[in-house]
Design an enzyme around this catalytic site. Structure first.
Site, mmCIF file in Angstrom:
data_model
loop_
_atom_site.group_PDB
_atom_site.id
_atom_site.type_symbol
_atom_site.label_atom_id
_atom_site.label_comp_id
_atom_site.label_asym_id
_atom_site.label_seq_id
_atom_site.Cartn_x
_atom_site.Cartn_y
_atom_site.Cartn_z
ATOM 1 N N GLU A 440 0.737 -1.193 -0.085
ATOM 2 C CA GLU A 440 -0.241 -0.123 -0.001
ATOM 3 C C GLU A 440 0.822 1.203 0.136
ATOM 4 O O GLU A 440 0.398 2.208 0.961
ATOM 5 C CB GLU A 440 -0.907 -0.126 1.037
ATOM 6 C CG GLU A 440 -2.145 -0.835 1.278
ATOM 7 C CD GLU A 440 -2.754 -0.694 -0.333
ATOM 8 O OE1 GLU A 440 -2.848 0.429 -0.870
ATOM 9 O OE2 GLU A 440 -2.957 -1.627 -1.013
HETATM 10 C C1 LIG Z 1 3.136 -9.776 1.184
HETATM 11 C C2 LIG Z 1 2.790 -8.983 -0.184
HETATM 12 C C3 LIG Z 1 1.568 -8.724 -0.542
HETATM 13 C C4 LIG Z 1 1.014 -7.848 -1.611
HETATM 14 N N1 LIG Z 1 -0.222 -7.416 -1.966
HETATM 15 C C5 LIG Z 1 -0.330 -6.830 -3.107
HETATM 16 C C6 LIG Z 1 -1.807 -6.761 -3.589
HETATM 17 O O1 LIG Z 1 -2.740 -7.460 -2.778
HETATM 18 N N2 LIG Z 1 -1.973 -6.278 -4.864
HETATM 19 C C7 LIG Z 1 -0.958 -5.544 -5.198
HETATM 20 O O2 LIG Z 1 -1.107 -4.878 -6.221
HETATM 21 N N3 LIG Z 1 0.280 -5.367 -4.842
HETATM 22 C C8 LIG Z 1 0.468 -6.184 -3.518
HETATM 23 N N4 LIG Z 1 1.701 -5.986 -2.969
HETATM 24 C C9 LIG Z 1 2.657 -5.353 -3.681
HETATM 25 C C10 LIG Z 1 3.336 -4.042 -2.910
HETATM 26 O O3 LIG Z 1 2.236 -3.290 -3.049
HETATM 27 C C11 LIG Z 1 4.486 -3.708 -3.496
HETATM 28 O O4 LIG Z 1 5.678 -4.608 -3.100
HETATM 29 C C12 LIG Z 1 4.992 -2.063 -3.044
HETATM 30 O O5 LIG Z 1 4.028 -1.316 -3.957
HETATM 31 C C13 LIG Z 1 6.272 -1.764 -3.416
HETATM 32 O O6 LIG Z 1 6.610 -2.048 -4.960
HETATM 33 P P1 LIG Z 1 8.002 -3.035 -5.355
HETATM 34 O O7 LIG Z 1 7.934 -4.096 -4.431
HETATM 35 O O8 LIG Z 1 8.111 -2.940 -6.623
HETATM 36 O O9 LIG Z 1 9.051 -1.962 -4.731
HETATM 37 P P2 LIG Z 1 9.729 -0.853 -5.505
HETATM 38 O O10 LIG Z 1 8.796 0.081 -6.158
HETATM 39 O O11 LIG Z 1 10.723 -1.427 -6.526
HETATM 40 O O12 LIG Z 1 10.377 0.033 -4.473
HETATM 41 C C14 LIG Z 1 11.667 -0.500 -4.103
HETATM 42 C C15 LIG Z 1 12.288 0.479 -3.004
HETATM 43 O O13 LIG Z 1 12.568 1.879 -3.617
HETATM 44 C C16 LIG Z 1 11.876 2.989 -2.936
HETATM 45 N N5 LIG Z 1 11.440 3.909 -4.193
HETATM 46 C C17 LIG Z 1 10.877 3.355 -5.202
HETATM 47 N N6 LIG Z 1 10.424 4.782 -5.885
HETATM 48 C C18 LIG Z 1 10.879 5.691 -5.157
HETATM 49 C C19 LIG Z 1 10.877 7.171 -5.367
HETATM 50 N N7 LIG Z 1 10.386 7.804 -6.254
HETATM 51 N N8 LIG Z 1 11.355 7.788 -4.176
HETATM 52 C C20 LIG Z 1 11.839 7.393 -3.125
HETATM 53 N N9 LIG Z 1 11.879 5.856 -3.139
HETATM 54 C C21 LIG Z 1 11.239 4.983 -3.838
HETATM 55 C C22 LIG Z 1 10.682 2.171 -2.208
HETATM 56 O O14 LIG Z 1 10.222 2.982 -1.254
HETATM 57 C C23 LIG Z 1 11.249 1.049 -1.818
HETATM 58 O O15 LIG Z 1 12.196 1.007 -0.660
HETATM 59 C C24 LIG Z 1 2.224 -6.951 -2.230
HETATM 60 C C25 LIG Z 1 3.584 -7.324 -1.709
HETATM 61 C C26 LIG Z 1 3.672 -8.297 -0.822
HETATM 62 C C27 LIG Z 1 5.298 -8.359 -0.478
#
Ligand SMILES: Cc1cc2nc3c(=O)[nH]c(=O)nc-3n(C[C@H](O)[C@H](O)[C@H](O)COP(=O)(O)OP(=O)(O)OC[C@H]3O[C@@H](n4cnc5c(N)ncnc54)[C@H](O)[C@@H]3O)c2cc1C
Length: 598
Positions: A440
């Site tokens: 989220e």
């Molecule tokens: C157990 C679990 C359940 C989930 N459930 C759902 C679900 O039901 N539906 C769904 O759609 N998704 C779901 N997710 C996905 C989750 O919402 C994403 O993992 C999350 O939004 C972060 O995306 P990412 O993992 O690709 O990280 P990334 O976007 O790759 O981010 C990696 C890091 O970079 C940082 N970062 C990225 N961009 C910036 C920026 N512009 N400025 C500063 N920092 C930045 C982030 O804060 C983070 O620390 C789930 C994930 C997990 C692990």
């Protein structure tokens, strides 16, 4: 495994005494939400969560979900518990009457969900996502779609999901690739892969309704070209019954750090039949209905985890005998004193307690703002509530989740080495809670939303209604000597909050990276001050009760002392965040990316 007890006394204090839910519900026309009705719902909810959900929490963690022949199988007991949840009418609490719901205020559902989350976070994710899916269809679907999906979602026969994330796009949804092609019959054919989908597949319900973002060919690049679809796992026949399997399949389940009993799935959409909800290319706007509800849901997960961990740690600290108190023997008949006598153990317990109980007030306050958005007739009042909600949602989501993770870590620490051992359940709470800082919108992204988009983006105007509320509260209680220790600090930090905003705004005008450099410290600062307000409000109610000779003196005395701990030992942490903000971003950006390590 700590025994979960629904925190009914504190919920009553928060809902009835601090936030006066009785007047709040009456004013909004929720006449059936009487105090007796609320008591009845909460005590039945307590029985269900303590007797049905808590006992399968550890089993769920140990067994996890299984992936067999393309289907997700939930751990032992989950199916039966879900059946009881549906039969008890729990999914229908705050759903609209016209779709089979009970039409109660959504803040009541939030309070009930804290109990299910405290007892079993993984389980609650199944119905939790259904709520968001229903709300999204209700807000943006057409009448046919509402009739097709809502009654079954509301009664719990079907569950929902939220499908945003793809392998190459998490935070940056503008990069999404899932494609939706218009068909002759007006439906869409969806093709693409979604990952990390919570409750994406399971054996609890007859059908699963996926709310999916995708791009229609020819739409603009980035977030302006995203549309929203509802895609059922099984198609739906004309008569509303479940039809054949749709083109959406589970590719695998994730093996995770925690929340093992919730199926987190890779979903492959392969020409799946979907229905557009809302307007073409306005999908992200519609999805915000889901995301805002989910952010409050994550705040609730955080409060519930802090509470559950606190309960476990408190019971252990009273029981475990180690060493003698520095100020003299407290348990002369035993070989040692219980560890609760040691100041450092008290520091950890009180930190947990301030997070759980203060967080509960903040969360319940947010839930009441949502009630106002839904049911208030006066547009001016509604607008004030929406502005407060916009300011406080990222704070509650990110600040409470970071603090809840800390609270669960203290839970492990209070147990010493035993906290690291699985049978006690404390490490499970810590593993299960880490996700709250990630999904989220990560803490970093919530912080950017708060500082960049909401605060600086409105030249600070977003603060006005909440700042006024805090200032009015200080003004009203200024002459109460017992409140002065709280109010003087609250006023000081509130003033510094707006000064810090001006400082960052000024720095950002010459270097935009200053926003990113300050944002998480700014969010944490904001969180500590916000919680100080809610702790001051709690102290005020407790002091009044003590002054009027309440027969629950111990409860109110503990409340005042916990508020004092918050102001003495938690609020000053904000100073460190302020100092970091003032030092700026330069040391973060000085090292070239290639020079971080040699
Ligand atoms: C157990 C679990 C359940 C989930 N459930 C759902 C679900 O039901 N539906 C769904 O759609 N998704 C779901 N997710 C996905 C989750 O919402 C994403 O993992 C999350 O939004 C972060 O995306 P990412 O993992 O690709 O990280 P990334 O976007 O790759 O981010 C990696 C890091 O970079 C940082 N970062 C990225 N961009 C910036 C920026 N512009 N400025 C500063 N920092 C930045 C982030 O804060 C983070 O620390 C789930 C994930 C997990 C692990």
């Amino acid at each position: 495994m700590p025994e979960y007890k629904a925190p009914l006394r504190d919920l009553k204090f928060v809902l009835e005494e601090v936030l006066d839910c009785d007047s709040h519900y009456k004013r909004l026309g929720y006449n059936e939400a009487s105090l007796d009705m609320i008591d009845a719902i909460m005590s039945e909810g307590a029985k269900f969560t303590e007797q049905v959900l808590a006992p399968i929490n550890q089993i769920g963690d140990q067994q996890g979900c299984r992936f067999e022949d393309g289907n997700v199988i939930t751990p032992d007991g989950f199916k039966e518990a879900y059946q009881q949840y549906v039969e008890g009418g729990w999914p229908t609490l705050s759903a609209p009457v016209e779709f089979g719901g009970q039409g109660l205020p959504s803040s009541l559902s939030v309070a009930f969900s804290e109990l299910t989350l405290g007892a079993n976070h993984s389980f609650t994710m199944y119905p939790g996502l259904s709520h968001g899916a229903s709300q999204t269809i209700e807000a943006h679907g057409d009448d046919t779609q509402k009739q097709m999906f809502l009654p079954k979602l509301v009664e719990g026969t079907w569950t929902g999901t939220m499908c945003l994330t793809e392998p190459h796009c998490g935070t940056d949804l503008g990069m999404l690739r899932t494609k939706a092609e218009l068909q002759n019959d007006g439906t869409y054919s969806l093709t693409g892969t979604k990952i990390f989908i919570s409750s994406g597949d399971h054996d609890l319900s007859e059908n699963i309704i996926h709310i999916v973002i995708a791009r229609i060919p020819g739409s603009p690049e980035g977030t302006k070209g995203i549309s929203l679809f509802v895609v059922p796992k099984f198609t739906i026949n004309e008569d509303g019954s479940v039809g054949e399997r749709n083109g959406v399949n589970t590719g695998s389940i994730e093996h995770k750090m925690g929340l093992n009993a919730n199926g987190t799935c890779v979903l492959n959409f392969d020409g799946a039949k979907g229905y557009l909800i809302g307007e073409v290319n306005r999908g992200l706007n519609c999805m915000f209905t889901f995301m805002n509800a989910a952010r409050i849901g994550v705040s609730n997960e955080s409060v519930a985890a802090a509470e559950a961990s606190f309960q476990g740690a408190l019971a252990y600290a009273k029981d475990r005998l180690q060493m003698r108190s520095l100020s003299g023997v407290k348990n002369p008949d035993g070989p040692a004193d219980p560890i609760i006598v040691h100041p450092d153990v008290r520091r950890m317990l009180l930190t947990q307690k301030t997070i759980a109980e203060g967080g509960r007030v903040l969360l319940s306050y947010l839930a009441q703002l949502v009630d106002i958005e839904v049911a208030e007739k006066d547009e001016a009042i509604k607008k004030i509530a929406s502005t407060k909600l916009a300011l406080l949602t990222p704070i509650a989501k990110a600040f409470l989740s970071e603090l809840a993770f800390e609270a669960t870590s203290h839970g492990v620490q209070v147990f010493g080495g035993h906290g690291f051992i699985k049978e006690w359940g404390m490490e499970q709470l810590m593993r299960d809670t880490k996700i709250c800082c990630l999904y989220e919108g990560t803490t970093g992204i919530q912080a950017l939303d708060l500082l960049g988009r909401k605060v600086l983006g409105t030249q600070g105007k977003i603060f006005e209604p909440f700042s006024k509320e805090v200032a009015d509260f200080c003004q009203e209680n200024m002459n109460n000597p017992e409140m002065s220790e709280f109010l003087s600090a609250l006023m000081l930090y509130s003033r510094e909050w707006s000064e810090l905003t001006a400082t960052v705004g000024k720095k950002a005008s010459t270097n935009p990276d200053e926003i990113g450099g300050a944002s998480v410290d700014y969010l944490m600062y904001s969180g500590y001050v916000t919680l100080a307000y809610f702790w001051a409000k709690s102290a005020k109610v407790a002091l009044d009760k003590l002054a009027s000779g309440s027969d629950d003196e111990r409860f109110y005395r503990a409340k005042v002392n916990t508020a004092k701990f918050y102001f003495d030992r938690m609020l000053p942490r904000a100073k460190g965040h302020a100092a970091c903000i003032e030092r700026g971003v330069s040391s973060m950006m000085a090292i070239e990316s290639d020079d971080f390590s040699f």
